[in-house]
Design a protein around this motif. Sequence first.
Motif, mmCIF file in Angstrom:
data_model
loop_
_atom_site.group_PDB
_atom_site.id
_atom_site.type_symbol
_atom_site.label_atom_id
_atom_site.label_comp_id
_atom_site.label_asym_id
_atom_site.label_seq_id
_atom_site.Cartn_x
_atom_site.Cartn_y
_atom_site.Cartn_z
ATOM 1 N N THR A 35 51.210 26.617 36.511
ATOM 2 C CA THR A 35 49.857 27.106 36.329
ATOM 3 C C THR A 35 49.877 28.623 36.305
ATOM 4 O OG1 THR A 35 47.577 26.988 37.167
ATOM 5 C CG2 THR A 35 49.328 27.203 38.799
ATOM 6 N N GLN A 36 48.754 29.216 36.053
ATOM 7 C CA GLN A 36 48.574 30.655 36.190
ATOM 8 C C GLN A 36 47.484 30.910 37.211
ATOM 9 O OE1 GLN A 36 47.820 32.695 32.456
ATOM 10 N NE2 GLN A 36 49.961 33.318 32.355
ATOM 11 N N THR A 37 47.699 31.897 38.065
ATOM 12 C CA THR A 37 46.683 32.203 39.063
ATOM 13 C C THR A 37 45.422 32.736 38.386
ATOM 14 O OG1 THR A 37 47.653 34.401 39.377
ATOM 15 C CG2 THR A 37 48.355 32.659 40.879
ATOM 16 N N ARG A 38 44.290 32.418 38.979
ATOM 17 C CA ARG A 38 42.999 32.819 38.411
ATOM 18 C C ARG A 38 42.559 34.172 38.957
ATOM 19 N NH1 ARG A 38 39.311 27.299 38.871
ATOM 20 N NH2 ARG A 38 40.511 26.013 37.400
ATOM 21 N N PRO A 39 41.832 34.931 38.157
ATOM 22 C CA PRO A 39 41.260 36.176 38.696
ATOM 23 C C PRO A 39 40.167 35.866 39.715
ATOM 24 C CG PRO A 39 40.417 35.739 36.495
ATOM 25 C CD PRO A 39 41.486 34.719 36.745
ATOM 26 N N VAL A 40 39.954 36.798 40.615
ATOM 27 C CA VAL A 40 38.844 36.672 41.564
ATOM 28 C C VAL A 40 37.585 37.125 40.850
ATOM 29 C CG1 VAL A 40 37.888 37.477 43.757
ATOM 30 C CG2 VAL A 40 40.346 37.043 43.537
ATOM 31 N N GLY A 41 36.563 36.287 40.854
ATOM 32 C CA GLY A 41 35.402 36.589 40.051
ATOM 33 C C GLY A 41 34.125 36.875 40.796
ATOM 34 N N SER A 42 33.828 36.138 41.857
ATOM 35 C CA SER A 42 32.516 36.295 42.477
ATOM 36 C C SER A 42 32.373 37.673 43.108
ATOM 37 C CB SER A 42 32.299 35.209 43.540
ATOM 38 O OG SER A 42 32.994 35.534 44.737
ATOM 39 N N ILE A 43 31.163 38.168 43.135
ATOM 40 C CA ILE A 43 30.902 39.482 43.710
ATOM 41 C C ILE A 43 31.267 39.509 45.183
ATOM 42 C CG2 ILE A 43 29.054 41.104 44.310
ATOM 43 C CD1 ILE A 43 27.705 40.344 41.655
ATOM 44 N N ASP A 44 30.858 38.497 45.948
ATOM 45 C CA ASP A 44 31.144 38.467 47.381
ATOM 46 C C ASP A 44 32.637 38.467 47.656
ATOM 47 O OD1 ASP A 44 28.475 38.454 47.993
ATOM 48 O OD2 ASP A 44 28.356 36.301 48.349
ATOM 49 N N ARG A 45 33.380 37.620 46.927
ATOM 50 C CA ARG A 45 34.829 37.519 47.140
ATOM 51 C C ARG A 45 35.529 38.802 46.707
ATOM 52 N NH1 ARG A 45 38.428 35.677 50.345
ATOM 53 N NH2 ARG A 45 40.116 34.390 49.532
ATOM 54 N N THR A 46 35.077 39.408 45.629
ATOM 55 C CA THR A 46 35.650 40.676 45.176
ATOM 56 C C THR A 46 35.512 41.743 46.253
ATOM 57 O OG1 THR A 46 35.234 40.213 42.842
ATOM 58 C CG2 THR A 46 35.427 42.516 43.465
ATOM 59 N N VAL A 47 34.322 41.844 46.832
ATOM 60 C CA VAL A 47 34.083 42.848 47.866
ATOM 61 C C VAL A 47 34.910 42.557 49.106
ATOM 62 C CG1 VAL A 47 32.344 43.795 49.442
ATOM 63 C CG2 VAL A 47 31.794 43.461 47.022
ATOM 64 N N SER A 48 34.884 41.313 49.589
ATOM 65 C CA SER A 48 35.561 40.996 50.855
ATOM 66 C C SER A 48 37.070 41.159 50.746
ATOM 67 C CB SER A 48 35.206 39.582 51.312
ATOM 68 O OG SER A 48 35.662 38.608 50.379
ATOM 69 N N LEU A 49 37.673 40.714 49.644
ATOM 70 C CA LEU A 49 39.121 40.848 49.488
ATOM 71 C C LEU A 49 39.533 42.309 49.336
ATOM 72 C CD1 LEU A 49 40.222 37.870 47.189
ATOM 73 C CD2 LEU A 49 41.077 38.388 49.476
ATOM 74 N N ASN A 50 38.800 43.051 48.512
ATOM 75 C CA ASN A 50 39.140 44.455 48.325
ATOM 76 C C ASN A 50 39.056 45.233 49.629
ATOM 77 O OD1 ASN A 50 39.853 45.688 45.675
ATOM 78 N ND2 ASN A 50 38.141 44.463 44.958
ATOM 79 N N ARG A 51 38.020 44.990 50.381
ATOM 80 C CA ARG A 51 37.867 45.708 51.645
ATOM 81 C C ARG A 51 38.952 45.312 52.635
ATOM 82 N NH1 ARG A 51 31.903 46.501 53.837
ATOM 83 N NH2 ARG A 51 32.927 48.337 54.669
ATOM 84 N N ALA A 52 39.295 44.023 52.675
ATOM 85 C CA ALA A 52 40.338 43.571 53.594
ATOM 86 C C ALA A 52 41.687 44.185 53.247
ATOM 87 C CB ALA A 52 40.426 42.047 53.566
ATOM 88 N N LEU A 53 42.000 44.299 51.948
ATOM 89 C CA LEU A 53 43.256 44.917 51.529
ATOM 90 C C LEU A 53 43.291 46.391 51.912
ATOM 91 C CD1 LEU A 53 43.700 43.229 48.030
ATOM 92 C CD2 LEU A 53 45.095 42.828 50.063
#
Length: 287
Positions: free
Chosen positions: A257-275
């Motif tokens: 398979t290929q990994t999917r991009p992160v799309g939702s606004i909430d998930r984008t914000v939470s993952l970016n901030r956690a990184l």
Amino acid sequence: MHTQATLATRFARNTFVMRSDTPLAEDQMRRAAPSIFATGKHDSRSERYTYIPTIEVLRGLRREGFEPFMVAQSQSRIEGKTEFTKHMIRMRYQGHTAGQLQAKPEANEIIMINSHDGASSYQMLAGMFRYVCCNGLIVGTVSNDIRIPHKGNIQGEVIEGAFRVLDDFEAVDASTEGMKALTLEPAEERAFATAALALRYGERDEGQAPAPVTAEQLTEARRFEDQGPSLWLAMNRIQSNVMQGGQAGRTVQGRRTQTRPVGSIDRTVSLNRALWVLAEEMRKLKS
């Protein structure tokens, strides 16, 4: 550097996005994020819910020198609700000429999030855009997170909030320069990637199927400019792979398979901030 905006495209199954390397015009934003232009709150909201007109806030911020370069909006399966759903705007303070701004490899951004259906408070966050890879980072703990509930007389607070975030960029820049100056050992980079893998796909207990990709894959560089041993470059490599997807992996059943991009606004914000928080904590440990 091209000047045309990327057309509104599906960012995830329920999110659309438009980005540009020049300020977006209102007609461009309307194509991808019509809820920015909502003239009132959704019918499901009570009289106590204060409508915050995103477009009027945006116009006010433009008069103060802020310009939008990216918009995104969540979609809704409920008929008539898409015009009120959660939306995100990434803005840059245009206090210098375009040439001066482009001289830096990154641009500080203010991220504005709002909705008119009760899905979100009005929020302002600090962000950073890296030109070479179009990475839209979101800053973690070194800046203010402005949250304004939809209650009472709040119009004056929203523009003030933008300048409060703007004041934090000195600390953001210092954090960034510290990450650039710090070299990671290979084992430290793997540890960072292992933590990022758990953030993206969850902790994997013994007996559970592994994540679709490995920590080592998350450290792979997508472009020559991302190669190097610094904490800053490691974070950007890992962030690109976590957020953009497209890496070869295996499903739980073992199929390719290929990994999917992160799309939702909430998930984008939470993952970016956690990184960002991970990188900032590693910087502190090694300083």
